[in-house]
Design a protein around this motif. Structure first.
Motif, PDB file in Angstrom:
ATOM      1  N   ALA A  99       0.830  -1.211   0.000  1.00  9.53           N
ATOM      2  CA  ALA A  99       0.000   0.000   0.000  1.00  9.53           C
ATOM      3  C   ALA A  99       0.861   1.255   0.000  1.00  9.53           C
ATOM      4  N   ALA A 100       2.087   1.120   0.474  1.00 11.79           N
ATOM      5  CA  ALA A 100       3.016   2.254   0.504  1.00 11.79           C
ATOM      6  C   ALA A 100       4.404   1.716   0.815  1.00 11.79           C
ATOM      7  N   ILE A 101       5.407   2.538   0.510  1.00 13.28           N
ATOM      8  CA  ILE A 101       6.783   2.218   0.909  1.00 13.28           C
ATOM      9  C   ILE A 101       7.266   3.368   1.785  1.00 13.28           C
ATOM     10  N   LEU A 102       7.691   3.027   2.982  1.00 13.29           N
ATOM     11  CA  LEU A 102       8.183   4.036   3.925  1.00 13.29           C
ATOM     12  C   LEU A 102       9.689   3.907   4.061  1.00 13.29           C
ATOM     13  N   PHE A 103      10.361   5.019   3.948  1.00  8.48           N
ATOM     14  CA  PHE A 103      11.812   5.021   4.064  1.00  8.48           C
ATOM     15  C   PHE A 103      12.253   5.758   5.316  1.00  8.48           C
ATOM     16  N   ASP A 104      13.071   5.093   6.113  1.00  8.96           N
ATOM     17  CA  ASP A 104      13.830   5.825   7.114  1.00  8.96           C
ATOM     18  C   ASP A 104      14.764   6.783   6.376  1.00  8.96           C
ATOM     19  N   ALA A 105      15.158   7.875   7.033  1.00  9.31           N
ATOM     20  CA  ALA A 105      16.003   8.863   6.361  1.00  9.31           C
ATOM     21  C   ALA A 105      17.485   8.723   6.707  1.00  9.31           C
ATOM     22  N   TYR A 106      17.817   8.850   7.982  1.00  9.01           N
ATOM     23  CA  TYR A 106      19.231   8.935   8.393  1.00  9.01           C
ATOM     24  C   TYR A 106      19.898   7.571   8.350  1.00  9.01           C
ATOM     25  N   GLY A 107      20.858   7.435   7.476  1.00  8.71           N
ATOM     26  CA  GLY A 107      21.546   6.164   7.301  1.00  8.71           C
ATOM     27  C   GLY A 107      20.985   5.395   6.116  1.00  8.71           C
ATOM     28  N   THR A 108      19.688   5.474   5.939  1.00 10.08           N
ATOM     29  CA  THR A 108      19.026   4.713   4.877  1.00 10.08           C
ATOM     30  C   THR A 108      19.097   5.466   3.549  1.00 10.08           C
ATOM     31  N   LEU A 109      18.623   6.704   3.558  1.00  6.27           N
ATOM     32  CA  LEU A 109      18.687   7.526   2.342  1.00  6.27           C
ATOM     33  C   LEU A 109      19.916   8.437   2.368  1.00  6.27           C
ATOM     34  N   PHE A 110      20.242   8.918   3.537  1.00  2.00           N
ATOM     35  CA  PHE A 110      21.296   9.937   3.655  1.00  2.00           C
ATOM     36  C   PHE A 110      22.446   9.408   4.495  1.00  2.00           C
ATOM     37  N   ASP A 111      23.638   9.815   4.094  1.00  3.54           N
ATOM     38  CA  ASP A 111      24.855   9.280   4.709  1.00  3.54           C
ATOM     39  C   ASP A 111      25.193  10.067   5.976  1.00  3.54           C
ATOM     40  N   VAL A 112      24.942   9.461   7.126  1.00  2.49           N
ATOM     41  CA  VAL A 112      25.188  10.163   8.394  1.00  2.49           C
ATOM     42  C   VAL A 112      26.683  10.399   8.631  1.00  2.49           C
ATOM     43  N   GLY A 163       4.023   3.783  -9.158  1.00  2.00           N
ATOM     44  CA  GLY A 163       2.738   4.305  -8.683  1.00  2.00           C
ATOM     45  C   GLY A 163       2.392   3.937  -7.247  1.00  2.00           C
ATOM     46  N   ILE A 164       3.356   3.372  -6.538  1.00  2.00           N
ATOM     47  CA  ILE A 164       3.120   3.063  -5.121  1.00  2.00           C
ATOM     48  C   ILE A 164       3.482   4.318  -4.305  1.00  2.00           C
ATOM     49  N   PRO A 165       2.608   4.726  -3.385  1.00  3.11           N
ATOM     50  CA  PRO A 165       2.977   5.895  -2.569  1.00  3.11           C
ATOM     51  C   PRO A 165       4.288   5.654  -1.840  1.00  3.11           C
ATOM     52  N   MET A 166       5.143   6.669  -1.838  1.00  5.24           N
ATOM     53  CA  MET A 166       6.430   6.561  -1.154  1.00  5.24           C
ATOM     54  C   MET A 166       6.560   7.729  -0.181  1.00  5.24           C
ATOM     55  N   ALA A 167       7.031   7.434   1.012  1.00  4.12           N
ATOM     56  CA  ALA A 167       7.172   8.490   2.019  1.00  4.12           C
ATOM     57  C   ALA A 167       8.419   8.267   2.852  1.00  4.12           C
ATOM     58  N   ILE A 168       8.879   9.327   3.456  1.00  2.00           N
ATOM     59  CA  ILE A 168       9.908   9.248   4.496  1.00  2.00           C
ATOM     60  C   ILE A 168       9.190   9.150   5.835  1.00  2.00           C
ATOM     61  N   LEU A 169       9.684   8.280   6.716  1.00  2.00           N
ATOM     62  CA  LEU A 169       9.194   8.262   8.101  1.00  2.00           C
ATOM     63  C   LEU A 169      10.431   8.307   8.986  1.00  2.00           C
ATOM     64  N   SER A 170      10.670   9.462   9.588  1.00  2.00           N
ATOM     65  CA  SER A 170      11.983   9.724  10.193  1.00  2.00           C
ATOM     66  C   SER A 170      11.890  10.409  11.541  1.00  2.00           C
ATOM     67  N   ASN A 171      12.955  10.202  12.315  1.00  2.00           N
ATOM     68  CA  ASN A 171      13.151  10.942  13.569  1.00  2.00           C
ATOM     69  C   ASN A 171      13.416  12.427  13.327  1.00  2.00           C
ATOM     70  N   GLY A 172      13.867  12.761  12.131  1.00  2.00           N
ATOM     71  CA  GLY A 172      14.226  14.154  11.850  1.00  2.00           C
ATOM     72  C   GLY A 172      13.031  15.081  11.964  1.00  2.00           C
ATOM     73  N   ASN A 173      13.282  16.304  12.379  1.00  2.00           N
ATOM     74  CA  ASN A 173      12.164  17.252  12.405  1.00  2.00           C
ATOM     75  C   ASN A 173      11.927  17.783  10.996  1.00  2.00           C
ATOM     76  N   PRO A 174      10.716  18.258  10.715  1.00  2.00           N
ATOM     77  CA  PRO A 174      10.341  18.567   9.327  1.00  2.00           C
ATOM     78  C   PRO A 174      11.303  19.491   8.591  1.00  2.00           C
ATOM     79  N   ALA A 175      11.781  20.528   9.241  1.00  2.00           N
ATOM     80  CA  ALA A 175      12.669  21.467   8.542  1.00  2.00           C
ATOM     81  C   ALA A 175      13.950  20.773   8.078  1.00  2.00           C
TER      82      ALA A 175
END
Lengths: 230, 230
Positions: free
Chosen positions: A4-17, A115-127
């Motif tokens: 129904a959707a793909i959720l991506f963690d941000a730090y480490g997963t998409l972005f190189d900490v 066409g699958i919804p994709m989102a980030i779900l992260s500890n990071g604050n929105p800004a």
């Protein structure tokens, strides 16, 4: 069946900490890598401690940016490094615009076509998240950027993972959750997500009785996993 | 005014969590210290993750002994060490009988004469704590051994710290809480205890907006602090 959707963690997963390592090394010769490694561990620890001590979310929550700064200051103290205001500001500046891992733009652009919804779900604050997405040319890739800041609970508190099921009105098992962080993959698995552990660092499985549905080395393996779910 | 009770954290505070180093080194030459250090960090992380992911204490709790074993296995994997059944059994055996720090028996025997109730409040499960207390000749020193096992919530979840206020029917501020672990000292401070951080390792203060009431290098400094509270 596609998720129904793909959720991506941000730090480490998409972005190189560890994209801060070079600048850390420039400021603190021979200690850059130690600082970058310790900083990341401390940052995670502080998020977890604040939510663990505050399960009803009454008081100890603090945005990820502030925690990241707290962690930097502790680590500099621990390593005996004199952190000038300028070094601090520069390091935080890099942390706001961490480089995406090399497989992110290509793989996500391809996945977007499905066409699958994709989102980030992260500890990071929105800004922080919005800045980092834009800085890496990823605007338009994600349907949503979900931040735990809206529920004031860091992962793996269930309230953080609930952001995804609430957003897409789907059962956790019908949503693919992608994280490079072993503890986050365990948390998402406990929560019930169909979890893909993007094991970029080649680490052993966490001994948490929570084995992710699939383990891969990078996002290309995620694309293959999604092929199987068609 | 003397406190209503003195609560002692066990691991690190009374007992030396690195007492396993020599045996670890005997089994894994040149890796003993790495294993001992990483093992302790992973053990703490696993306690925190299990409770953080399970704030209502429904399912992810596991006794400290089991978590300690899980952490040992992960760390051996991470360091590429082949952990035989015998090495595992011997290392866990030492963990059940960790040496007390050298200042424990003398200082606590002296403090006991003051007539203030003294207890352990620990993540350890009861069997581990009782074995370790007896093995170190500390039987009779403590009025109570309070284990988070009874509430199935690891520190710094508030339910763990509530064990002390419930037991002594006192306000947290009227109870002295002693811990060598910076994160535990922060958690106890957040909870409201009159916290003494026994900073054995000489670490910088955690950046958690929770400064302990007093910081000392060992238990002798605790005795001095209690003198001031008379």
């Amino acid at each position: 069946m596609p998720p129904a959707a793909i959720l991506f963690d941000a730090y480490g997963t998409l972005f190189d900490v560890y994209a801060v390592t070079a600048l850390a090394e420039a400021h603190f010769p021979a200690s850059g890598e130690s600082l970058a490694q310790l900083w990341r561990l401390k940052q995670i620890e502080y998020t977890q401690l604040r939510t663990l001590a505050d399960p009803d979310r009454r008081g100890h929550y603090k945005p990820f940016y502030d925690i990241t700064l707290d962690a930097l200051r502790f680590c500099a103290n621990k390593l005996g490094l004199a952190l000038s205001a300028q070094a601090e500001s520069e390091l935080m500046g890099v942390y706001e615009r961490l480089d995406a891992h090399p497989d992110v733009l290509g793989t996500l652009t391809e996945l977007k076509k499905r066409g699958i919804p994709m989102a980030i779900l992260s500890n990071g604050n929105p800004a922080m998240l919005e800045t980092m997405v834009a800085a890496n040319g990823l605007t338009g890739i994600f349907d949503d950027i979900l931040s735990v800041d809206t529920v004031r609970a860091y992962k793996p508190h269930p309230a953080s993972y609930t952001l995804g099921t609430d957003k897409y009105g789907a059962k956790a098992a019908d949503i693919v959750f992608v994280s490079s962080n072993g503890w986050d993959a365990a948390g998402a698995t406990w929560f019930g997500y169909n979890t893909f552990w993007c094991n970029r660092a080649g680490l052993p499985l966490e001994q948490l009785d929570a084995t992710p549905k699939r383990i891969g080395k990078g996002l290309a393996d995620l694309a293959h996993y999604l092929d199987e779910l068609k």
